[in-house]
Scaffold this motif. Sequence first.
Motif, PDB file in Angstrom:
ATOM      1  N   GLU A 276       0.824  -1.213   0.000  1.00  8.28           N
ATOM      2  CA  GLU A 276       0.000   0.000   0.000  1.00  8.28           C
ATOM      3  C   GLU A 276       0.858   1.264   0.000  1.00  8.28           C
ATOM      4  OE1 GLU A 276      -2.549  -0.137   3.354  1.00  8.28           O
ATOM      5  OE2 GLU A 276      -3.634  -1.934   2.687  1.00  8.28           O
ATOM      6  N   LEU A 277       2.034   1.175   0.631  1.00 10.53           N
ATOM      7  CA  LEU A 277       2.905   2.341   0.757  1.00 10.53           C
ATOM      8  C   LEU A 277       3.975   2.402  -0.320  1.00 10.53           C
ATOM      9  CD1 LEU A 277       3.354   2.240   4.644  1.00 10.53           C
ATOM     10  CD2 LEU A 277       1.828   3.717   3.320  1.00 10.53           C
ATOM     11  N   GLY A 278       3.966   1.441  -1.247  1.00  8.97           N
ATOM     12  CA  GLY A 278       4.932   1.440  -2.332  1.00  8.97           C
ATOM     13  C   GLY A 278       6.328   1.018  -1.920  1.00  8.97           C
ATOM     14  N   ILE A 279       6.448   0.254  -0.812  1.00 10.68           N
ATOM     15  CA  ILE A 279       7.753  -0.216  -0.339  1.00 10.68           C
ATOM     16  C   ILE A 279       7.970  -1.636  -0.860  1.00 10.68           C
ATOM     17  CG2 ILE A 279       9.127  -0.794   1.709  1.00 10.68           C
ATOM     18  CD1 ILE A 279       7.514   1.325   3.234  1.00 10.68           C
ATOM     19  N   PRO A 280       9.035  -1.883  -1.607  1.00 10.47           N
ATOM     20  CA  PRO A 280       9.287  -3.235  -2.108  1.00 10.47           C
ATOM     21  C   PRO A 280       9.418  -4.238  -0.960  1.00 10.47           C
ATOM     22  CG  PRO A 280      10.715  -1.639  -3.194  1.00 10.47           C
ATOM     23  CD  PRO A 280      10.052  -0.908  -2.075  1.00 10.47           C
ATOM     24  N   VAL A 281       8.754  -5.368  -1.085  1.00  9.81           N
ATOM     25  CA  VAL A 281       8.759  -6.372  -0.026  1.00  9.81           C
ATOM     26  C   VAL A 281      10.027  -7.219  -0.137  1.00  9.81           C
ATOM     27  CG1 VAL A 281       7.551  -8.342   0.969  1.00  9.81           C
ATOM     28  CG2 VAL A 281       6.241  -6.437  -0.009  1.00  9.81           C
ATOM     29  N   ARG A 282      10.831  -7.175   0.902  1.00  9.70           N
ATOM     30  CA  ARG A 282      12.049  -7.997   0.941  1.00  9.70           C
ATOM     31  C   ARG A 282      11.838  -9.267   1.754  1.00  9.70           C
ATOM     32  NH1 ARG A 282      16.142  -4.592  -0.789  1.00  9.70           N
ATOM     33  NH2 ARG A 282      17.186  -6.553  -1.276  1.00  9.70           N
ATOM     34  N   ALA A 283      10.958  -9.189   2.756  1.00 11.88           N
ATOM     35  CA  ALA A 283      10.616 -10.372   3.551  1.00 11.88           C
ATOM     36  C   ALA A 283       9.204 -10.159   4.087  1.00 11.88           C
ATOM     37  CB  ALA A 283      11.597 -10.578   4.701  1.00 11.88           C
ATOM     38  N   ASP A 284       8.288 -11.030   3.714  1.00 12.97           N
ATOM     39  CA  ASP A 284       6.894 -10.914   4.138  1.00 12.97           C
ATOM     40  C   ASP A 284       6.752 -11.522   5.533  1.00 12.97           C
ATOM     41  OD1 ASP A 284       4.178 -10.750   4.447  1.00 12.97           O
ATOM     42  OD2 ASP A 284       3.679 -12.240   2.908  1.00 12.97           O
ATOM     43  N   LEU A 285       6.779 -10.669   6.551  1.00 14.08           N
ATOM     44  CA  LEU A 285       6.646 -11.105   7.936  1.00 14.08           C
ATOM     45  C   LEU A 285       5.438 -10.392   8.541  1.00 14.08           C
ATOM     46  CD1 LEU A 285      10.342 -11.078   9.276  1.00 14.08           C
ATOM     47  CD2 LEU A 285       8.978 -13.035   8.539  1.00 14.08           C
ATOM     48  N   PRO A 286       4.289 -11.057   8.582  1.00 17.81           N
ATOM     49  CA  PRO A 286       3.065 -10.387   9.028  1.00 17.81           C
ATOM     50  C   PRO A 286       3.096  -9.938  10.485  1.00 17.81           C
ATOM     51  CG  PRO A 286       2.688 -12.744   8.704  1.00 17.81           C
ATOM     52  CD  PRO A 286       4.036 -12.439   8.129  1.00 17.81           C
ATOM     53  N   GLY A 287       4.000 -10.492  11.284  1.00 24.62           N
ATOM     54  CA  GLY A 287       4.042 -10.137  12.704  1.00 24.62           C
ATOM     55  C   GLY A 287       4.767  -8.848  13.026  1.00 24.62           C
ATOM     56  N   VAL A 288       5.470  -8.259  12.074  1.00 22.92           N
ATOM     57  CA  VAL A 288       6.230  -7.036  12.357  1.00 22.92           C
ATOM     58  C   VAL A 288       5.260  -5.903  12.688  1.00 22.92           C
ATOM     59  CG1 VAL A 288       7.781  -5.287  11.418  1.00 22.92           C
ATOM     60  CG2 VAL A 288       8.205  -7.708  10.953  1.00 22.92           C
TER      61      VAL A 288
END
Length: 538
Positions: A276-288
């Motif tokens: 949503e914020l246009g930040i490339p995902v390097r590691a999808d960690l839903p708990g952060v």
Amino acid sequence: MKQAFDYIVVGGGSAGCVLANRLSACGRYTVCLVEAGPPDSNPWIHLPIGYGKTMFHKTLNWGFYTDPDPGMNGRRIYWPRGRTLGGSSSINGLIYIRGQKADYDDWARQGNAGWGWDDCLPYFRKLETNDLGPGPTRGVDGPLHATSIKTRHPLVDAFIDAARAHGVPLRQDFNTGEQEGVGYYQLTTHRGLRRSTAVAYLRPARKRRNLTVLTGRHVLAVVLRDRRACGVRVRAPDGAVQELAARHEVLLSAGALNSPQLLQLSGIGPAGLLGELGIPVRADLPGVGENLQDHLQIRLIYRVSRPITTNDDLRTLGGKARLALQWLLYRGGALAIGINQGALFARALDASDRPDIQFHFGTLSADMAGGDVHPFSGCTYSVCQLRPESRGHVRLRSADPMQPPSIQPRYLSTELDRRMAIAGVRYARRIADTEPMRPLMAAEFRPGREVESDEGILDFCRERGATIFHPSGTAKMGPDGDPMAVVDSRLRVRGVDRLRVVDCSVMPTLVSGNTNVPVVMIAERAADMILEDARGRT
């Protein structure tokens, strides 16, 4: 200035100062400690009562506010966090508490091997010099001092005796793992001065040539290459952006609000939010940024029938002069103690098998912690639920690293937490109504005796409750099977090499009490793990 280091520690607070000391001690590794705030040179930092001055300081404090919280009548709540060397250990209330044995055994039962009480106890002993002397759970030669309050106060003594009349045992040491009891707190002070981690750990290490300390540098993101942390991007005071390289590891010790923000800014976090914020995902960690926990502080204020409170001392020039002389001549008195002296850990609910509430009893009163004292003799019964069920979150508002994150505590969002808030207020009133406390209590100023029903008490808690400054859990430690776990039991960020989080963020559940000493323990333990892994690489 060197541009490459073996280790980069982000955040010069309670954990970061410990890591800077321990990782640089052997002389084998170069360490860079990066702190957004200034050095800890302000004199109010070092005077224990001075946290009333630093609580709202525009430079020494991040001065966060939560989002409007539906559980708190839609209020935005002020969350102070230290922004100087020593971090929150330079501006906190100085209370020396480890928590309960069961807290850490619960961590181990949740799948975090090596974090039970018996595993952590050697590090608690390693970090402390306790003036109660040697004992099976105490340390006597560590950097951080646990100092007993020597000067007794009649209000605190009455508070203790009233609690004992209700069957609460007298306790001198609240840090054995078994907490239930009443007495005086120990403080992170030494010879009348605050003993922050900047003083206890960083100051003796500053002379080492392999340690570089950078202040006034705001870390913008972790630099990642091929899912490996290889440095950080830093904004200098003049606005210039530079990159610092880490040959071994990047260690995030920026706290439970800033560490998850940095992870998200670096592309490590919930993929949906980052997208949503246009930040490339390097590691999808839903708990952060999820699993946010805090102790909600409910403060009952009483008018006192005798002019024996710190309010009385601070209202007149003569009283202030007496306090100054006590400190100058004896390094004692209120200036050397701070605000809260009386400790009480008790069970507010009959079903509880261990203490579920904590009191910070203070010999002064103000509209909020750190605020101006009231123009009358007053005292404060501050009570909090030790193990809240409510969970909130910390999330980016934008991709701009200079913008504060969205903070939503979701206080009182469970039935148990609401019951505990009401029970805590009623418990405080029982203590106030018990001899020898009763004759000293002229009147209940807040909430006032007209507030008697459960509904009225709960509304008071929603309208007046505030943080007691213990945000935790936003990059929680957990086993491989936990989809919300951000770090493993060695505090390594999942899916990213050579990146760890070492601060309150990693607590899977909040400890039963103040969080400063547990964070120092976590950092001591993490330092050993980091050095062990370094030896394994070589």
